[in-house]
Scaffold this motif. Structure first.
Motif, PDB file in Angstrom:
ATOM      1  N   THR A 240       0.847  -1.215   0.000  1.00  0.00           N
ATOM      2  CA  THR A 240       0.000   0.000   0.000  1.00  0.00           C
ATOM      3  C   THR A 240       0.870   1.248   0.000  1.00  0.00           C
ATOM      4  OG1 THR A 240      -1.694  -1.188   1.260  1.00  0.00           O
ATOM      5  CG2 THR A 240      -1.811   1.222   1.284  1.00  0.00           C
ATOM      6  N   VAL A 241       1.917   1.228   0.828  1.00  0.00           N
ATOM      7  CA  VAL A 241       2.843   2.373   0.882  1.00  0.00           C
ATOM      8  C   VAL A 241       3.514   2.558  -0.472  1.00  0.00           C
ATOM      9  CG1 VAL A 241       5.019   3.202   1.911  1.00  0.00           C
ATOM     10  CG2 VAL A 241       3.248   2.200   3.371  1.00  0.00           C
ATOM     11  N   ARG A 242       3.923   1.458  -1.097  1.00  0.00           N
ATOM     12  CA  ARG A 242       4.589   1.550  -2.399  1.00  0.00           C
ATOM     13  C   ARG A 242       3.635   2.121  -3.461  1.00  0.00           C
ATOM     14  NH1 ARG A 242       9.291  -1.186  -4.225  1.00  0.00           N
ATOM     15  NH2 ARG A 242      10.613  -2.007  -2.562  1.00  0.00           N
ATOM     16  N   ILE A 243       2.392   1.646  -3.442  1.00  0.00           N
ATOM     17  CA  ILE A 243       1.440   2.132  -4.460  1.00  0.00           C
ATOM     18  C   ILE A 243       1.140   3.607  -4.233  1.00  0.00           C
ATOM     19  CG2 ILE A 243      -0.968   1.982  -5.245  1.00  0.00           C
ATOM     20  CD1 ILE A 243      -0.772  -1.009  -5.155  1.00  0.00           C
ATOM     21  N   ALA A 244       0.959   3.993  -2.957  1.00  0.00           N
ATOM     22  CA  ALA A 244       0.713   5.420  -2.673  1.00  0.00           C
ATOM     23  C   ALA A 244       1.925   6.246  -3.107  1.00  0.00           C
ATOM     24  CB  ALA A 244       0.452   5.608  -1.188  1.00  0.00           C
ATOM     25  N   GLY A 245       3.126   5.747  -2.788  1.00  0.00           N
ATOM     26  CA  GLY A 245       4.337   6.497  -3.140  1.00  0.00           C
ATOM     27  C   GLY A 245       4.556   6.594  -4.635  1.00  0.00           C
ATOM     28  N   SER A 246       4.058   5.588  -5.385  1.00  0.00           N
ATOM     29  CA  SER A 246       4.293   5.587  -6.849  1.00  0.00           C
ATOM     30  C   SER A 246       3.539   6.731  -7.530  1.00  0.00           C
ATOM     31  CB  SER A 246       3.848   4.255  -7.469  1.00  0.00           C
ATOM     32  OG  SER A 246       2.429   4.182  -7.528  1.00  0.00           O
ATOM     33  N   THR A 392       7.199   0.969  10.626  1.00  0.00           N
ATOM     34  CA  THR A 392       7.469   2.255   9.950  1.00  0.00           C
ATOM     35  C   THR A 392       8.805   2.231   9.236  1.00  0.00           C
ATOM     36  OG1 THR A 392       6.065   3.530  11.427  1.00  0.00           O
ATOM     37  CG2 THR A 392       7.834   4.735  10.330  1.00  0.00           C
ATOM     38  N   VAL A 393       9.835   1.653   9.864  1.00  0.00           N
ATOM     39  CA  VAL A 393      11.145   1.619   9.194  1.00  0.00           C
ATOM     40  C   VAL A 393      11.085   0.758   7.929  1.00  0.00           C
ATOM     41  CG1 VAL A 393      12.052  -0.323  10.563  1.00  0.00           C
ATOM     42  CG2 VAL A 393      13.629   1.329   9.516  1.00  0.00           C
ATOM     43  N   GLY A 394      10.329  -0.309   7.959  1.00  0.00           N
ATOM     44  CA  GLY A 394      10.191  -1.163   6.764  1.00  0.00           C
ATOM     45  C   GLY A 394       9.462  -0.420   5.664  1.00  0.00           C
ATOM     46  N   TRP A 395       8.352   0.219   6.029  1.00  0.00           N
ATOM     47  CA  TRP A 395       7.610   1.001   5.031  1.00  0.00           C
ATOM     48  C   TRP A 395       8.503   2.080   4.410  1.00  0.00           C
ATOM     49  CZ3 TRP A 395       3.227   1.821   9.113  1.00  0.00           C
ATOM     50  CH2 TRP A 395       2.387   0.723   9.125  1.00  0.00           C
ATOM     51  N   VAL A 396       9.240   2.770   5.274  1.00  0.00           N
ATOM     52  CA  VAL A 396      10.083   3.882   4.803  1.00  0.00           C
ATOM     53  C   VAL A 396      11.224   3.345   3.934  1.00  0.00           C
ATOM     54  CG1 VAL A 396      11.800   5.503   5.676  1.00  0.00           C
ATOM     55  CG2 VAL A 396       9.528   5.515   6.646  1.00  0.00           C
ATOM     56  N   ALA A 397      11.805   2.217   4.332  1.00  0.00           N
ATOM     57  CA  ALA A 397      12.912   1.629   3.551  1.00  0.00           C
ATOM     58  C   ALA A 397      12.423   1.243   2.152  1.00  0.00           C
ATOM     59  CB  ALA A 397      13.489   0.414   4.286  1.00  0.00           C
ATOM     60  N   HIS A 398      11.237   0.658   2.075  1.00  0.00           N
ATOM     61  CA  HIS A 398      10.688   0.272   0.761  1.00  0.00           C
ATOM     62  C   HIS A 398      10.331   1.511  -0.059  1.00  0.00           C
ATOM     63  CE1 HIS A 398      10.484  -4.124   0.886  1.00  0.00           C
ATOM     64  NE2 HIS A 398      10.437  -3.957   2.187  1.00  0.00           N
ATOM     65  N   ILE A 410       4.051   4.821 -12.004  1.00  0.00           N
ATOM     66  CA  ILE A 410       2.873   4.716 -11.133  1.00  0.00           C
ATOM     67  C   ILE A 410       2.335   3.284 -11.196  1.00  0.00           C
ATOM     68  CG2 ILE A 410       1.192   5.452 -12.904  1.00  0.00           C
ATOM     69  CD1 ILE A 410      -0.191   7.032 -10.512  1.00  0.00           C
ATOM     70  N   SER A 411       1.970   2.751 -10.033  1.00  0.00           N
ATOM     71  CA  SER A 411       1.396   1.388  -9.979  1.00  0.00           C
ATOM     72  C   SER A 411      -0.061   1.492 -10.377  1.00  0.00           C
ATOM     73  CB  SER A 411       1.480   0.836  -8.550  1.00  0.00           C
ATOM     74  OG  SER A 411       2.805   0.656  -8.194  1.00  0.00           O
ATOM     75  N   ARG A 412      -0.416   0.773 -11.437  1.00  0.00           N
ATOM     76  CA  ARG A 412      -1.790   0.879 -11.939  1.00  0.00           C
ATOM     77  C   ARG A 412      -2.198  -0.472 -12.497  1.00  0.00           C
ATOM     78  NH1 ARG A 412      -6.369   0.284 -14.390  1.00  0.00           N
ATOM     79  NH2 ARG A 412      -7.545   2.159 -14.915  1.00  0.00           N
ATOM     80  N   PRO A 413      -2.660  -1.418 -11.610  1.00  0.00           N
ATOM     81  CA  PRO A 413      -3.059  -2.744 -12.097  1.00  0.00           C
ATOM     82  C   PRO A 413      -4.273  -2.629 -13.035  1.00  0.00           C
ATOM     83  CG  PRO A 413      -2.967  -2.703  -9.685  1.00  0.00           C
ATOM     84  CD  PRO A 413      -2.823  -1.295 -10.146  1.00  0.00           C
ATOM     85  N   ARG A 414      -4.519  -3.614 -13.854  1.00  0.00           N
ATOM     86  CA  ARG A 414      -5.709  -3.695 -14.692  1.00  0.00           C
ATOM     87  C   ARG A 414      -6.709  -4.646 -14.074  1.00  0.00           C
ATOM     88  NH1 ARG A 414      -5.191  -1.980 -19.856  1.00  0.00           N
ATOM     89  NH2 ARG A 414      -7.477  -1.959 -19.663  1.00  0.00           N
ATOM     90  N   GLN A 415      -7.741  -5.065 -14.833  1.00  0.00           N
ATOM     91  CA  GLN A 415      -8.805  -5.932 -14.294  1.00  0.00           C
ATOM     92  C   GLN A 415      -9.350  -6.853 -15.378  1.00  0.00           C
ATOM     93  OE1 GLN A 415     -11.976  -3.163 -13.338  1.00  0.00           O
ATOM     94  NE2 GLN A 415     -12.479  -2.926 -15.518  1.00  0.00           N
ATOM     95  N   LEU A 416     -10.018  -7.902 -14.970  1.00  0.00           N
ATOM     96  CA  LEU A 416     -10.807  -8.709 -15.906  1.00  0.00           C
ATOM     97  C   LEU A 416     -12.247  -8.217 -15.735  1.00  0.00           C
ATOM     98  CD1 LEU A 416     -10.942 -11.142 -17.892  1.00  0.00           C
ATOM     99  CD2 LEU A 416     -11.528 -12.556 -15.901  1.00  0.00           C
ATOM    100  N   PHE A 417     -12.779  -7.535 -16.733  1.00  0.00           N
ATOM    101  CA  PHE A 417     -14.089  -6.876 -16.601  1.00  0.00           C
ATOM    102  C   PHE A 417     -15.209  -7.915 -16.665  1.00  0.00           C
ATOM    103  CE2 PHE A 417     -17.054  -3.578 -16.474  1.00  0.00           C
ATOM    104  CZ  PHE A 417     -18.064  -3.818 -17.400  1.00  0.00           C
ATOM    105  N   THR A 418     -16.126  -7.861 -15.685  1.00  0.00           N
ATOM    106  CA  THR A 418     -17.217  -8.854 -15.640  1.00  0.00           C
ATOM    107  C   THR A 418     -18.576  -8.142 -15.570  1.00  0.00           C
ATOM    108  OG1 THR A 418     -17.062  -8.828 -13.250  1.00  0.00           O
ATOM    109  CG2 THR A 418     -15.787 -10.534 -14.407  1.00  0.00           C
ATOM    110  N   GLY A 419     -18.584  -6.849 -15.939  1.00  0.00           N
ATOM    111  CA  GLY A 419     -19.817  -6.063 -15.794  1.00  0.00           C
ATOM    112  C   GLY A 419     -20.703  -6.102 -17.024  1.00  0.00           C
ATOM    113  N   GLN A 420     -21.567  -5.117 -17.110  1.00  0.00           N
ATOM    114  CA  GLN A 420     -22.594  -5.043 -18.170  1.00  0.00           C
ATOM    115  C   GLN A 420     -21.956  -4.803 -19.541  1.00  0.00           C
ATOM    116  OE1 GLN A 420     -25.724  -5.429 -18.052  1.00  0.00           O
ATOM    117  NE2 GLN A 420     -26.507  -4.936 -16.003  1.00  0.00           N
ATOM    118  N   LEU A 421     -22.566  -5.374 -20.575  1.00  0.00           N
ATOM    119  CA  LEU A 421     -22.227  -4.976 -21.946  1.00  0.00           C
ATOM    120  C   LEU A 421     -22.794  -3.573 -22.136  1.00  0.00           C
ATOM    121  CD1 LEU A 421     -23.121  -8.355 -23.693  1.00  0.00           C
ATOM    122  CD2 LEU A 421     -20.823  -7.380 -23.303  1.00  0.00           C
TER     123      LEU A 421
END
Ligand code: SDX
Length: 445
Positions: A240-246, A392-398, A410-421
């Protein structure tokens, strides 16, 4: 010479894709799929990031099969038994153990960042006295960004380093203040002549009207608990820290997001949940029923403090904590010997049960840590705060490792879309008077 690639054959199209294989210094090899979508238009689906390496990292190594945990190459048991938390912070941040001179300089820096801005104290008054201290931590740590405009330019290494030092130094102060606020006692300021753990105990338990004597057994036990919780590679809160930091968010906001993620009972909140579970077991006779519930697929109940995404063997931290638990209960003559015996019996029964054996469910770091914190007098709702302080030291080190990575994006995963056509918009008049369904679960099947 074998090619260091993996071949993916898409049997639907007959196309083949050669994917590079990367080797780390230790541990699993990794198939590089960063170009897979661009080349094939396909994504990889891995809910919970199972089998997925999100980054390269040199900080912590875990071998889940063998129950190995190394901080910058050093085995966790040796660090817990021979080092101290502040030296472990230096190791995690700098990648090597400090010389005497380096350690003295680092201690001096951290000691001179332990105070928080007087304006920050006002933030506590906005919380109810019975607020969970983790709610306070998320808010107050995030608010630090409002006080350090001079050092949140994350593109500058100097700003990143001073933010790292500030966070490590101020977490005990902020944590102890959250406890003092709940008790209605006056905040106790840090005493820079004390060690990191002694200072925290002093801020937690001292009162202005009498001298507070620090018990060396309590202090050593706390320091070891902090070492054991300092880092753990790409766990949920660190990711979470890495994604926020990205996204370029400032370090205080990133650490606040890590605290929020840690709070969950599946993660850092488990230490508090373990004690609540053990408190509910008043006799060993209840244990088989508890274990049966944990095994029942129809029951969402889980044995708190058991299981781990990576460890399919004994969590090496739990081994150290179990030995320490026994010693601390004996030496302090405090804590809950009965609870410890219930925990040992619960572990014995679980570890003999085929369900736990087949699923490789062993006690994890949270199973014994709570009993040690209870024995040294830490209140139950502060257990995850202690975990956050240590991590905190681990989060900060990463965060530092990621921010200095030339390939940072920036960390930006994708998805397998399962919603409406695609649907056509219709006016409200033409939609009939279907059952009112405010929430998806109300929606008729
Ligand atoms: C921490 O990632 C880290 O490194 C975290 C941490 C760190 O230092 O940062 O090590 C700290 O968070 C330790 C974990 C603390 N959490 C708990 O003790 C809560 C109880 N444990 C679980 O909720 C669970 O084991 C997790 C969350 C820890 C791991 O979950 P996974 O990897 O997603 O595994 P899973 O939930 O898919 O479980 C696999 C199977 C499932 O059964 P099936 O669906 O295959 O039939 O094992 C079962 C689960 O139902 N299972 C449990 C169980 N843990 C897993 N069954 C009963 N009791 C449990 N505790």
């Amino acid at each position: 010479m074998r090619k260091k690639t993996a071949t993916l054959i898409d049997n639907e199209t007959g196309k083949k894709y050669e994917l590079p294989i990367h080797h780390g210094t230790m541990g699993p090899r990794a198939i590089d799929v960063s170009r897979l979508y661009a080349d094939s238009g396909m994504l990889l689906l891995a809910p919970g990031f199972l089998s997925t390496a999100a980054c390269r990292s040199a900080i912590t190594y875990i071998d889940g099969g063998k129950g190995i945990l190394l901080y910058r190459g050093y085995p966790i048991k040796e660090l817990a038994e021979q080092s101290n938390y502040l030296e472990t912070c230096y190791l995690l941040l700098n990648g090597k153990l400090p010389s005497k001179k380096e350690m003295a300089a680092f201690t001096d820096i951290i000691s001179h960042h332990t105070l928080v801005h007087e304006g920050l104290k006002g933030f506590y008054n906005g919380f109810r006295r019975d607020a969970h201290p983790m709610a306070i931590m998320v808010g107050v740590v995030g608010a630090l960004a409002a006080f350090y405009h001079d050092s949140t330019d994350i593109t500058k290494a100097k700003h990143r380093i001073i933010s790292a030092h500030r966070l490590i130094a101020k977490m005990p102060t902020i944590a102890a203040f959250s406890y003092k606020y709940a008790t209605g006692q006056p905040f106790i300021y840090p005493d820079n002549s004390l060690s990191y753990s002694d200072n925290f105990l002093h801020m937690m338990f001292a009162v202005p009207c009498e001298k507070y004597e620090i018990n060396p057994v309590t202090s050593r036990a706390l320091d070891m608990v902090l070492i054991l919780h300092a880092d753990h590679e790409q766990n949920a809160s660190t990711s979470t820290v890495r994604i926020a930091g990205s996204s370029g968010a400032n370090p205080f906001a990133c650490i606040s997001s890590g605290i929020a993620a840690l709070w969950g009972p599946a993660h850092g909140g488990a230490n508090e949940a373990v004690i609540r579970m053990l408190e509910s077991i008043t006799s060993k006779k209840q244990i088989p029923k508890i274990v049966a519930r944990a095994k029942d697929p129809k029951d969402s109940y889980r044995l708190m403090g058991f299981g781990h995404r990576v460890y399919k063997n004994y969590d090496p931290r739990a081994t150290v904590l179990r030995e320490m638990c026994h010693k601390v209960l004996e030496e302090l003559g405090a804590g809950d010997q009965k609870m410890f015996e219930i925990a040992l019996e619960l572990e014995r029964i679980a570890r003999e049960d085929p369900y736990f054996l087949e699923k490789n469910l062993y006690p994890n770091v949270d199973f014994y840590s709570g009993m040690i914190l209870k024995a040294i007098g830490i209140p139950l709702n502060m257990y995850t705060v202690i975990f956050a302080m240590a991590r905190t030291v681990g989060w900060v080190a990463h965060w530092m490792e990621m921010m200095s990575d030339p390939d940072l994006r920036i960390s930006r995963p994708r998805q397998l879309f399962t919603g409406q056509l695609p649907m056509e918009y219709r006016s409200i008049e033409s939609r009939g008077d279907g059952k009112s369904c405010l929430f998806p679960e109300d929606r008729p099947e």
